[in-house]
Design an enzyme around this catalytic site. Sequence first.
Site, short mmCIF file in Angstrom:
data_model
loop_
_atom_site.label_atom_id
_atom_site.label_comp_id
_atom_site.label_asym_id
_atom_site.label_seq_id
_atom_site.Cartn_x
_atom_site.Cartn_y
_atom_site.Cartn_z
N HIS A 208 1.05 -1.28 0.31
CA HIS A 208 -0.06 -0.21 -0.35
C HIS A 208 0.53 1.02 -0.08
O HIS A 208 0.73 2.16 -0.97
CB HIS A 208 -1.14 0.01 0.93
CG HIS A 208 -2.10 -0.75 1.10
ND1 HIS A 208 -3.17 -0.88 2.05
CD2 HIS A 208 -3.40 -1.95 -0.38
CE1 HIS A 208 -4.18 -1.77 1.29
NE2 HIS A 208 -3.60 -2.01 0.16
N ARG A 352 -15.09 -0.84 -0.88
CA ARG A 352 -14.61 -1.67 -0.85
C ARG A 352 -14.57 -1.78 1.22
O ARG A 352 -14.25 -0.28 1.96
CB ARG A 352 -13.28 -1.86 -1.06
CG ARG A 352 -12.84 -3.96 0.50
CD ARG A 352 -10.86 -3.70 -0.43
NE ARG A 352 -10.22 -2.82 0.00
CZ ARG A 352 -8.79 -2.69 -0.66
NH1 ARG A 352 -9.01 -4.00 -1.40
NH2 ARG A 352 -8.20 -1.90 0.23
N GLU A 449 -8.84 -12.75 -4.72
CA GLU A 449 -8.18 -12.29 -3.51
C GLU A 449 -6.99 -13.78 -2.97
O GLU A 449 -6.25 -13.50 -2.73
CB GLU A 449 -8.29 -10.82 -3.22
CG GLU A 449 -8.68 -10.88 -2.13
CD GLU A 449 -8.44 -9.74 -1.53
OE1 GLU A 449 -8.05 -8.84 -1.89
OE2 GLU A 449 -9.33 -9.11 -0.97
N ARG A 483 3.39 -9.80 -0.40
CA ARG A 483 3.90 -8.65 -1.03
C ARG A 483 4.57 -7.41 -0.08
O ARG A 483 4.94 -6.45 -1.21
CB ARG A 483 2.77 -8.37 -1.77
CG ARG A 483 1.36 -7.63 -0.35
CD ARG A 483 0.34 -7.67 -0.35
NE ARG A 483 -0.69 -6.15 -1.00
CZ ARG A 483 -1.42 -6.11 -1.29
NH1 ARG A 483 -2.19 -6.45 -1.02
NH2 ARG A 483 -2.01 -4.43 -1.97
N CYS A 520 -8.78 -5.07 -10.39
CA CYS A 520 -8.00 -3.94 -9.60
C CYS A 520 -7.09 -3.71 -8.92
O CYS A 520 -6.83 -3.10 -8.20
CB CYS A 520 -9.52 -2.87 -8.74
SG CYS A 520 -9.31 -4.74 -7.48
C1 PEP Z 1 -5.23 -6.22 -4.02
O1 PEP Z 1 -5.43 -7.27 -3.03
O2 PEP Z 1 -5.17 -7.04 -5.70
C2 PEP Z 1 -6.31 -4.73 -4.10
C3 PEP Z 1 -6.65 -4.36 -5.25
O3 PEP Z 1 -6.49 -4.60 -3.28
P1 PEP Z 1 -5.10 -4.00 -1.70
O4 PEP Z 1 -3.86 -4.06 -2.88
O5 PEP Z 1 -5.56 -2.87 -1.41
O6 PEP Z 1 -4.59 -5.38 -1.39
MG MG Z 2 -6.42 -7.21 -1.42
#
Ligand code: PEP
Ligand code: MG
Length: 605
Positions: A208, A352, A449, A483, A520
């Site tokens: 993020h 979301r 996801e 990640r 997304c």
């Molecule tokens: C994702 O997980 O791809 C997503 C769009 O949400 P975030 O990056 O906020 O986890």
């Molecule tokens: Mg996500």
Amino acid sequence: MNPLEIIKLPAPNEEGAVEVRLKARAVSRGVAIGKILCLHGTNRQFYRIDLEDSAVEPEIKRLRRAINLAKRQLVKIVSRKTGRISTSGPGIFESHRMLIEDSSLQSKFEKEITGQKINAEWAIKLVSDSYVALYKAIENEHLRDRYIDIEDVSERILTALNGGSSSQIAAANGAIIAARELKPSTLVELADDNPLALITENGGWTSHTFILAREMNWPAVTGVKKILRRVKTGDHVIVDGYNGQIILNPAAETLERYSADAAARSHGEHMSEGDPPAGPVTTLDGREIRIFANSDTPSGYNKAKRLGAQGIGLYRSEFLFNRFRGFPSESEQFDAYQAIARAAGKEGVKIRTFDLGAEQLSDQNAAKEKNPALGLRAVRLGLAYKNLLRTQLRALLRASYGQRIDIVIPMVSGVSEVVAVKQILEHERQQLTAKGKNVGTLRVGAMIEVPSAVFMVKELVEETDFLCLGTNDLIQYLLAADRDNEAVAGWFRTLHPAVLRSIRSVLDAANKASKSVIVCGEMAGSPYYVPVLLGLGATELSMNVHSLSNVRKIVSGIALEEAGELTERLRHSRTVEEIEETVSDHVRTHWVHLFPPEFPIASEL
Ligand code: PEP
Ligand code: MG
């Protein structure tokens, strides 16, 4: 921000200083030239400020006010806990209170501030570091663990120092921030002060923090080992967020080259931002692809709209926590949702529900989860603390009156979570209606996801109005590669065959049922991955505002049929390396007009 604005006049290479190049990973495009500001700490992030003589006394007063605030908080916690929990809880906080009241600790902080003429945050760091080192050297395990209390108490005073007073990060203005790791909340704090760029040791492309950095258009690089030992506040540096490089003490000719380069690139990017939006984007063979923005503010979306976005495909409501520094009330949420829905207009916004972890809700001393990414987060947290979810759903129902809002449930692992949220939503709708409140109609979607959701996609399609494909988490969970962890960045492979197969099966299931899927995750905003997504069957992409122009160019420059042929060939690949090679060969030979030679092959950006 026009990247031209970030170019400072070349600073001379100091006498004898040798130019040093450090390899890094580019995670947000752009070049910045300036001076480093080191940010320390993992919870709150802070740095050393040298004070003028006249600022020392006010700094001592600031420290005393913070200590008093921290004391009051602890007294409250101790009195609240006593009587309810008779075991270790009050004991810990009682010992924290005693530590804070220990006048020798306070006088040590004050001595550092006066002696070294430094800010209170830095004085606390120096004193607590030396205590922690002392305790850690003790053999007796019980005594040794007291260092945790020192850290906790210091953290509490540091938090209190910034409670209400203006941000001490103000000195970040025009600086290049270097830190081991940066939290999204720190970036939000930094936003007012417009730093030039970010360098970190840790963090992935899809974390993020860097998603926000790209949204703010700050060049960023990561993966620089022991960054805080290699640089110090005040060092001259160039951050190259195109090629993933840091140049310390740049020589005059390097500065000249980078300044010219950055100006040329900024001109190019500026031109593309200024292009009039061409309405819906179609591929060369006439297939319309819908392009949405991942936006969290009305002003962010207004910009995205000018660049051709056709609605908001992802509004991350948990970013409100950074803005309100805690859980936003129902009316704060209502205002925020109404404002973003008004900005989105008839194109609509997909909001979301909170994608938060337990640690963001609880007292800072609560037990930390060992695996927060696999822990009580997102919809699980909402179902565990139903009042929080109910508050959010009420705000959403009210804000959707007369507006087009859809809700997206994060991190579903199967149908049960969707059913549970829909039941709560229905209950809240009835309650609000019974009270005579106006409510709108919310369509409900699920984020895909988690790998189990891919297996359950047929049922999830039946249970929802639409799906959102969150590739960031999907890749993380499918490949078991955190990640946010730079050490496993090499395992986080977007083009892994398992990732492509999963995406294909989600798109196929939704297409069969004529339901929409918006991709997304960051993959959707990466020019390099977009042809692959189109070939797999994606027709709706949602991305960061700064990706819109490039992605529109790619979409309108390729034929869907050709993208499909490419992904058909990938079906038979057994390894990620094979896929990466096939894609980069294809890009080099067939789409060279879209990916000029200076475009780094296999770049995610
Ligand atoms: C994702 O997980 O791809 C997503 C769009 O949400 P975030 O990056 O906020 O986890
Ligand atoms: Mg996500």
